[in-house]
Write a protein that holds these residues in place. Structure first.
Motif, PDB file in Angstrom:
ATOM      1  N   ALA A 218       0.827  -1.201   0.000  1.00  0.00           N
ATOM      2  CA  ALA A 218       0.000   0.000   0.000  1.00  0.00           C
ATOM      3  C   ALA A 218       0.866   1.257   0.000  1.00  0.00           C
ATOM      4  N   LEU A 219       0.362   2.306  -0.613  1.00  0.00           N
ATOM      5  CA  LEU A 219       1.079   3.576  -0.691  1.00  0.00           C
ATOM      6  C   LEU A 219       1.556   4.015   0.687  1.00  0.00           C
ATOM      7  N   THR A 220       2.854   4.257   0.787  1.00  0.00           N
ATOM      8  CA  THR A 220       3.477   4.604   2.064  1.00  0.00           C
ATOM      9  C   THR A 220       4.632   5.561   1.790  1.00  0.00           C
ATOM     10  N   SER A 221       4.766   6.564   2.630  1.00  0.00           N
ATOM     11  CA  SER A 221       5.811   7.566   2.431  1.00  0.00           C
ATOM     12  C   SER A 221       7.200   6.926   2.363  1.00  0.00           C
ATOM     13  N   LYS A 222       8.033   7.464   1.474  1.00  0.00           N
ATOM     14  CA  LYS A 222       9.398   6.977   1.322  1.00  0.00           C
ATOM     15  C   LYS A 222      10.348   7.552   2.367  1.00  0.00           C
ATOM     16  N   ASP A 223       9.910   8.578   3.088  1.00  0.00           N
ATOM     17  CA  ASP A 223      10.795   9.228   4.063  1.00  0.00           C
ATOM     18  C   ASP A 223      11.210   8.256   5.160  1.00  0.00           C
ATOM     19  N   ALA A 224      12.477   8.312   5.540  1.00  0.00           N
ATOM     20  CA  ALA A 224      13.019   7.418   6.571  1.00  0.00           C
ATOM     21  C   ALA A 224      12.662   7.975   7.951  1.00  0.00           C
ATOM     22  N   MET A 225      11.453   7.692   8.399  1.00  0.00           N
ATOM     23  CA  MET A 225      10.962   8.198   9.673  1.00  0.00           C
ATOM     24  C   MET A 225      11.472   7.357  10.838  1.00  0.00           C
ATOM     25  N   THR A 226      11.860   8.025  11.915  1.00  0.00           N
ATOM     26  CA  THR A 226      12.214   7.337  13.161  1.00  0.00           C
ATOM     27  C   THR A 226      11.192   7.699  14.222  1.00  0.00           C
ATOM     28  N   GLY A 227      11.186   6.956  15.308  1.00  0.00           N
ATOM     29  CA  GLY A 227      10.283   7.286  16.398  1.00  0.00           C
ATOM     30  C   GLY A 227      10.543   8.677  16.932  1.00  0.00           C
ATOM     31  N   GLU A 228      11.796   9.029  17.067  1.00  0.00           N
ATOM     32  CA  GLU A 228      12.157  10.357  17.569  1.00  0.00           C
ATOM     33  C   GLU A 228      11.649  11.451  16.636  1.00  0.00           C
ATOM     34  N   GLN A 229      11.810  11.257  15.334  1.00  0.00           N
ATOM     35  CA  GLN A 229      11.339  12.255  14.375  1.00  0.00           C
ATOM     36  C   GLN A 229       9.823  12.360  14.383  1.00  0.00           C
ATOM     37  N   TYR A 230       9.152  11.222  14.471  1.00  0.00           N
ATOM     38  CA  TYR A 230       7.684  11.231  14.522  1.00  0.00           C
ATOM     39  C   TYR A 230       7.212  12.059  15.714  1.00  0.00           C
ATOM     40  N   VAL A 231       7.817  11.813  16.862  1.00  0.00           N
ATOM     41  CA  VAL A 231       7.406  12.523  18.071  1.00  0.00           C
ATOM     42  C   VAL A 231       7.739  14.011  17.975  1.00  0.00           C
ATOM     43  N   ARG A 232       8.863  14.366  17.409  1.00  0.00           N
ATOM     44  CA  ARG A 232       9.215  15.785  17.250  1.00  0.00           C
ATOM     45  C   ARG A 232       8.178  16.520  16.400  1.00  0.00           C
ATOM     46  N   ALA A 234       5.064  15.576  15.868  1.00  0.00           N
ATOM     47  CA  ALA A 234       3.796  15.592  16.593  1.00  0.00           C
ATOM     48  C   ALA A 234       3.787  16.652  17.684  1.00  0.00           C
ATOM     49  N   CYS A 235       4.873  16.766  18.418  1.00  0.00           N
ATOM     50  CA  CYS A 235       4.957  17.775  19.470  1.00  0.00           C
ATOM     51  C   CYS A 235       4.848  19.181  18.881  1.00  0.00           C
ATOM     52  N   GLU A 236       5.549  19.418  17.793  1.00  0.00           N
ATOM     53  CA  GLU A 236       5.505  20.732  17.149  1.00  0.00           C
ATOM     54  C   GLU A 236       4.090  21.068  16.693  1.00  0.00           C
ATOM     55  N   LEU A 237       3.434  20.127  16.035  1.00  0.00           N
ATOM     56  CA  LEU A 237       2.089  20.363  15.525  1.00  0.00           C
ATOM     57  C   LEU A 237       1.071  20.532  16.653  1.00  0.00           C
ATOM     58  N   ALA A 238       1.329  19.894  17.779  1.00  0.00           N
ATOM     59  CA  ALA A 238       0.424  19.992  18.928  1.00  0.00           C
ATOM     60  C   ALA A 238       0.725  21.214  19.787  1.00  0.00           C
ATOM     61  N   GLY A 239       1.800  21.946  19.439  1.00  0.00           N
ATOM     62  CA  GLY A 239       2.180  23.122  20.227  1.00  0.00           C
ATOM     63  C   GLY A 239       2.726  22.764  21.587  1.00  0.00           C
ATOM     64  N   ARG A 240       3.399  21.622  21.652  1.00  0.00           N
ATOM     65  CA  ARG A 240       3.949  21.148  22.922  1.00  0.00           C
ATOM     66  C   ARG A 240       5.465  21.073  22.815  1.00  0.00           C
ATOM     67  N   PRO A 241       6.190  21.282  23.915  1.00  0.00           N
ATOM     68  CA  PRO A 241       7.650  21.123  23.872  1.00  0.00           C
ATOM     69  C   PRO A 241       8.013  19.666  23.626  1.00  0.00           C
ATOM     70  N   TYR A 242       9.105  19.448  22.916  1.00  0.00           N
ATOM     71  CA  TYR A 242       9.524  18.081  22.631  1.00  0.00           C
ATOM     72  C   TYR A 242       9.928  17.348  23.900  1.00  0.00           C
ATOM     73  N   GLY A 243       9.450  16.142  24.023  1.00  0.00           N
ATOM     74  CA  GLY A 243       9.812  15.267  25.124  1.00  0.00           C
ATOM     75  C   GLY A 243       9.503  13.847  24.722  1.00  0.00           C
ATOM     76  N   LEU A 244      10.287  12.906  25.202  1.00  0.00           N
ATOM     77  CA  LEU A 244      10.082  11.516  24.805  1.00  0.00           C
ATOM     78  C   LEU A 244      10.535  10.578  25.910  1.00  0.00           C
ATOM     79  N   GLN A 245       9.664   9.639  26.253  1.00  0.00           N
ATOM     80  CA  GLN A 245      10.002   8.583  27.196  1.00  0.00           C
ATOM     81  C   GLN A 245      10.082   7.268  26.426  1.00  0.00           C
ATOM     82  N   VAL A 246      11.162   6.545  26.616  1.00  0.00           N
ATOM     83  CA  VAL A 246      11.330   5.260  25.928  1.00  0.00           C
ATOM     84  C   VAL A 246      11.281   4.135  26.953  1.00  0.00           C
ATOM     85  N   ALA A 247      10.335   3.230  26.779  1.00  0.00           N
ATOM     86  CA  ALA A 247      10.170   2.125  27.723  1.00  0.00           C
ATOM     87  C   ALA A 247      11.148   1.009  27.380  1.00  0.00           C
TER      88      ALA A 247
END
Length: 305
Positions: A218-232, A234-247
């Protein structure tokens, strides 16, 4: 007429919205089906019941198998082969084409991009089940008893994708004013398929006669996304400071003692601890379409519903 077997999931709803562009008769089949379009026909059926599945397919030109089963390896091993056999037999009996919407578990861990020609090498019990039923389907195609195809997607993200990893760990936490979480290695590449793109791929491919007899991504972006980039993003779009907890793995294993879905996910952790690259060049070229950019998709995912 076209029928959705296992309707009402997030991709099923998106697919139903697109099918009126190809047919004037959409049938929704599930244990508790509901309408997406005003003209949808609703059929109540259990796909574990061969007779009920055959009745649900009767009169259809194309059937889309989008069933979702309880996320449990034992349930999958018992029920998925039965669901697939019932769908194959029903479609063969009524001369209906079958489109199976699949995931990538059958491939196992892959070094490099996953493509349609990647061999099955499952390293999980769920992956073994997926490889078995995919092989079962394409064996019927090879024998000439059925017109069918497989359309695979990477892990989901998108509006209403409440069962996706990113919904619980990122979307819901940001909306609640909490710090996003991730599992595995947040710096590893992890491809995600946007749910509207998945549905668009399934609808368009299912209505192309030349697409049958093949496996598609199925059609999927070619960009090499990482979890850290995804969260960055999302935080920017949500107007929240970047932060990430890794379990860490040990914590997930401990939590799995009390949370069954986490326990079931432990065998799939290889997908988050190593690069997970999914390539959909074949579909993009055949359909002449590009996947939704991550930033656009994440913005839609975070938007109020």
């Amino acid at each position: 007429m076209q029928v959705i077997l296992g309707a009402n999931g997030v991709v099923g709803r998106e697919l139903a919205r697109r099918l009126p562009g190809f047919t004037d008769h959409v049938r929704q089949v599930a244990r508790t089906p509901s309408r997406v379009n005003e003209t949808d026909e609703l059929v109540t059926a259990d796909l574990l019941d061969a007779a009920a599945t055959a009745d649900a397919v009767k009169g259809a030109d194309v059937a889309y198998l989008l069933a979702g089963l309880k996320y449990d390896a034992r349930v999958w091993a018992d029920q998925w082969p039965r669901v697939m056999r019932n769908a194959i037999d029903a479609c063969a009996r009524h001369g209906c084409a079958l489109v199976f919407f699949d995931n990538v578990y059958a491939y196992g861990r892959v070094d490099g991009p996953m493509t349609e020609s990647t061999p099955y090498n499952p390293c999980s019990k769920k992956g073994e089940v997926r490889a078995r039923i995919a092989t079962m389907l394409m064996d019927e195609v090879a024998k000439g008893t059925l017109r069918a195809m497989i359309v695979r997607a990477a892990d989901f993200y998108g509006p209403g994708a409440t069962l996706s990893l990113t919904h619980a760990t990122v979307t819901e936490r940001l909306k609640a004013g909490r710090t996003p979480q991730w599992v595995g290695d947040a710096r590893a590449v992890h491809t995600f398929t946007y749910t509207p793109d998945a549905a668009e791929s399934v609808a368009r491919l299912g209505n192309r006669p030349d697409a049958y007899g093949q496996v598609w991504h199925a059609l999927t972006s070619k960009d090499a996304m990482t979890g850290e980039q995804y969260v960055r993003i999302a935080c920017e779009l949500a107007g929240r400071p970047y932060g990430l907890q890794v379990a860490p793995r040990w914590m997930l294993r401990l939590m799995g003692v009390f949370v069954p879905v986490l326990r079931e996910n432990m065998e799939m952790m290889y997908q988050f601890e190593h690069d997970y690259r999914f390539d959909s060049t074949k579909a993009a070229q055949a359909l002449g379409l590009a996947a939704t950019p991550y930033r656009e998709g994440i913005a839609a995912t975070l938007a109020p519903r």
